[in-house]
Design an enzyme around this catalytic site. Structure first.
Site, short mmCIF file in Angstrom:
data_model
loop_
_atom_site.label_atom_id
_atom_site.label_comp_id
_atom_site.label_asym_id
_atom_site.label_seq_id
_atom_site.Cartn_x
_atom_site.Cartn_y
_atom_site.Cartn_z
N TRP A 147 -2.90 -2.72 -1.62
CA TRP A 147 -2.60 -4.14 -1.81
C TRP A 147 -3.41 -4.84 -0.72
CZ3 TRP A 147 -0.73 -8.32 0.88
CH2 TRP A 147 -0.30 -9.41 0.12
N GLU A 155 16.54 -18.23 -8.26
CA GLU A 155 16.18 -16.86 -8.64
C GLU A 155 15.57 -16.83 -10.05
OE1 GLU A 155 15.63 -14.22 -7.19
OE2 GLU A 155 15.81 -12.64 -8.67
N CYS A 161 0.85 -1.18 0.00
CA CYS A 161 0.00 0.00 0.00
C CYS A 161 0.89 1.24 0.00
CB CYS A 161 -0.95 0.10 1.18
SG CYS A 161 -2.09 -1.25 1.33
N LYS A 198 11.85 -15.42 -10.87
CA LYS A 198 11.57 -14.35 -11.85
C LYS A 198 10.44 -14.79 -12.79
CE LYS A 198 12.90 -11.56 -10.48
NZ LYS A 198 13.51 -11.56 -9.22
N ARG A 244 3.79 -0.29 -4.88
CA ARG A 244 3.56 -0.83 -3.53
C ARG A 244 2.23 -1.57 -3.41
NH1 ARG A 244 6.94 1.67 0.16
NH2 ARG A 244 5.59 0.98 1.83
N LYS A 246 5.99 -4.52 -4.29
CA LYS A 246 7.44 -4.36 -4.19
C LYS A 246 7.91 -4.37 -2.75
CE LYS A 246 11.37 -3.27 -6.13
NZ LYS A 246 11.93 -4.45 -6.79
C1 G6P Z 1 8.75 -8.76 -2.47
C2 G6P Z 1 9.31 -8.28 -3.79
C3 G6P Z 1 10.57 -9.08 -4.13
C4 G6P Z 1 11.58 -8.96 -3.01
C5 G6P Z 1 10.98 -9.37 -1.65
C6 G6P Z 1 11.89 -9.01 -0.51
O1 G6P Z 1 8.29 -10.05 -2.58
O2 G6P Z 1 8.34 -8.42 -4.81
O3 G6P Z 1 11.13 -8.58 -5.32
O4 G6P Z 1 12.68 -9.77 -3.28
O5 G6P Z 1 9.75 -8.67 -1.44
O6 G6P Z 1 11.99 -7.61 -0.47
P1 G6P Z 1 13.19 -6.81 0.14
O7 G6P Z 1 12.82 -5.37 -0.08
O8 G6P Z 1 13.24 -7.15 1.59
O9 G6P Z 1 14.41 -7.19 -0.56
#
Ligand code: G6P
Length: 614
Positions: free
Chosen positions: A75, A487, A2, A491, A27, A609
């Site tokens: 969100w 990873e 959010c 993705k 967000r 994010k």
């Molecule tokens: C969310 C995002 C990911 C990220 C994860 C951890 O799931 O979509 O891209 O890797 O959070 O976030 P951080 O900000 O702690 O790296």
């Protein structure tokens, strides 16, 4: 998750708030809403399911005048994404409108109590409970709004960043935070409020980051007063932003994600700048140098992170154990924080987080600190909650990462971890001088190898078309390439919605191999170091079951190439640095598959994010 934003000043609030919401949309993007006080002192709330653009459509013929307002992009946590559950939420009398980022954990108890006092609820949200609760306390104690907010927040359990408008009070916004970020921007006789600095930078570079349990009372022409929930006045610490507006734009790329993939050679240079000195054959990370004794004495290192950052932590486990001979465990923050973890005073806990706000990682960091471990942070967002909590740390310095699927932050996290490992290993004398210099030179050359790898973009774009049919993907790697496989799979899942799993290649025969048939694409990272021969045998096992093998190999490879269906050749580098190069084709593959499938790659469904709820 959010995004929240507020404005009070002399300009038209609506356009500033809508532009700000667009910047914060990463967000959360399932619904959006705005509250404004118009020149007749009337309080209006408009909300719509969908994106910020849907809200814009919805308010097209409505009164959006006024120089004071708050807005929200959601969100969903409590209640499905729809118009009613969108923020802002009114109190029963419609005198208050509130936006919220976080979760009120004891909302059900508060709601039941309020219902006994005839409060009616229209939404399924915890946020509506909070605004009603504030109004209830204000009424029964016959008090002012700031006091009612203080009373309410002292009884609330959970996380929040909130902003409130009050009808008949066109000169004030009240905001507060606990465990969810909130920044106040100070302009010329105007003030901004936002979940992060991205919507503010366009107007001012003077900001105040609120701390937990602080309330900001922002008054037109008067400024910002900060008080704690227990009513202790604090002097605001004004900081200067270094963020540039151009960093928030796509710069000619169709998506932020593609821009961020292509930025990696440059962001890695920035990340290494001032930290590698080739002339002096030196690596210096100030967070390590300043705390050298702690790292020399460390009995073990525990890494805690989520998502992509957890994968960077996995790479670090291989690195630190190999180079520094310190045992490393890597924890999912959400598990680590609730497990009855045992931490010793000579343990080092490293938390990795792009946003610096991920709720589980923040809580894991708090837990580690309470237990007396030395806490080191690797974060990207300067001034975010995690770096403010840690004992020491290193920023990744890649600028804002806006695509929800992390790319440039991942490579920079790994780079910082390599620099850390090299720095510690040299201090501990667990690395020979020759090997140290070889690795430093090779690391310094990685941006060039990344540039070369990015030239494969068109090839990968063509090649992606072949696989849009797939409903499942398997990714395999061994050693340093196992986290790369994880990873790569993440993705693909995140943006193409294709189910994908990453495995250590030798583990395939303990179950996953049962999934292989002639429709299953298997991406194998089989570069020429470490367990190369072993992974070649694993590929044979896949081929024997007719799986379609897409191999990421070192330039000039013969053996794996001859047994794979498709091959992507990347430049050769040292084994521990391969993840930095090998991740790029996997990022591009996921990106192109998602684009061909017509998905919104920058804002994939259900994701956000910055995950500020647990
Ligand atoms: C969310 C995002 C990911 C990220 C994860 C951890 O799931 O979509 O891209 O890797 O959070 O976030 P951080 O900000 O702690 O790296």
């Amino acid at each position: 998750m959010c995004g929240i934003i507020g404005y009070i000043g002399n300009r038209d609030a609506y356009s500033i708030l809508m532009k700000g919401l667009q910047r914060l949309e990463y967000r959360g993007y399932d619904s959006a809403g705005i509250a404004l006080i118009n020149p007749n002192n009337e309080l209006y709330v408009y909300k719509a399911k969908g994106k910020v653009s849907d809200l814009e459509q919805y308010v097209k013929d409505k009164d959006v005048s006024g120089t004071l307002g708050i807005a929200h992009t959601r969100w969903a946590t409590h209640g499905e994404p729809n118009d009613v559950n969108a923020h802002p939420h009114y109190s029963q009398s419609e005198n208050l409108a509130l936006i919220h980022n976080g979760i009120i954990e004891n909302y059900a108890i508060l709601k039941a109590e309020l219902m006994k006092h005839d409060y009616k609820f229209v939404s399924s949200t915890d946020t509506e409970v909070l605004v009603q609760f504030i109004e209830y306390l204000k009424t029964i104690h016959n008090t002012d709004l700031v006091t009612a907010v203080q009373m309410a927040l002292s009884q609330v359990v959970g996380a929040y960043a909130i902003a409130i408008l009050e009808k008949g009070n066109p000169d004030r916004i009240i905001a507060a935070r606990k465990s969810s970020p909130l920044v106040v921007g100070i302009g010329n006789d105007e003030y901004f409020l936002a979940s992060d600095a991205t919507p503010i930078v366009e107007y001012t570079n003077q900001v105040i980051y609120l701390d937990d349990n602080e309330i900001a009372v922002i008054r037109r022409h008067e400024g910002v007063k900060i008080v704690s929930i227990s009513n202790v006045e604090k002097s605001p610490q004004i900081q200067r932003l270094s963020l540039q507006l151009s960093e928030l734009e796509k710069g000619g790329y169709p998506h932020f994600m593609l821009k961020e993939i292509f930025e990696q050679p440059a962001t890695l240079r920035t990340c290494m700048s001032g930290r590698i000195n080739l002339e002096a054959n030196n690596v210096a990370l100030s967070g390590i140098i300043d705390n050298k004794e702690k790292f020399l004495k460390a009995r073990r290192i525990i890494i805690s992170a989520c998502g992509t950052s957890w994968h960077a932590g996995q790479v670090a486990m291989y690195l630190i154990e190999e180079l520094c001979r310190i045992p490393v465990t890597v924890e999912y923050s959400s598990e680590f924080r609730y497990r009855k973890s045992i931490l010793y005073k000579d343990d080092i806990v490293i938390v990795i987080s792009q946003s610096g706000e991920t709720a589980d990682t923040l809580a894991a960091a708090q837990m580690a600190k309470q237990q007396g471990a030395f806490l080191y942070g690797i974060c990207n967002v300067v001034g975010s909650s995690i770096p403010r909590l840690t004992d020491a740390g290193s920023y990744t310095h890649v600028g804002p990462e806006i695509g929800v699927a992390s790319t440039k932050a991942f490579s920079a996290q790994i780079t910082v971890l390599i620099l850390m490992a090299l720095n510690i290993a040299r201090e501990k004398a667990t690395i020979s001088e020759e090997r140290f210099l070889t690795l430093v030179k090779a690391l310094n050359d990685i941006p060039n190898k990344m540039k070369k790898t990015l030239q494969l973009n068109d090839y990968i774009k063509d090649f992606a078309k072949i696989f849009t049919y797939a409903r499942n993907f398997i990714y395999m790697g061994r050693g340093y390439n196992f986290p790369v496989a994880l990873e790569g799979a993440l993705k693909l899942k995140e943006i193409s919605y294709i189910h994908a799993e990453g495995y250590p290649a030798a583990e395939m025969k303990h179950g996953p191999i049962a999934l292989i048939d002639n429709e299953m694409p298997v991406v194998v990272i089989a570069t020429n170091k470490g367990t190369y021969e072993k992974i070649a045998s694993n590929i044979q096992e896949i081929k024997a079951r007719k799986g379609k093998v897409i191999a990421i190999v070192t330039e000039g490879d013969q053996m794996v190439k001859s047994i794979s269906d498709y091959c992507i050749e990347i430049p050769e580098t040292e084994e521990c640095l391969v993840p930095l190069v090998a991740s790029i084709p996997l990022q591009l593959l996921a990106y192109h598959i998602a684009v061909i499938k017509g998905h919104n790659v920058d804002q994939p469904r259900n994701l956000a994010k910055s995950v500020t709820v647990e």
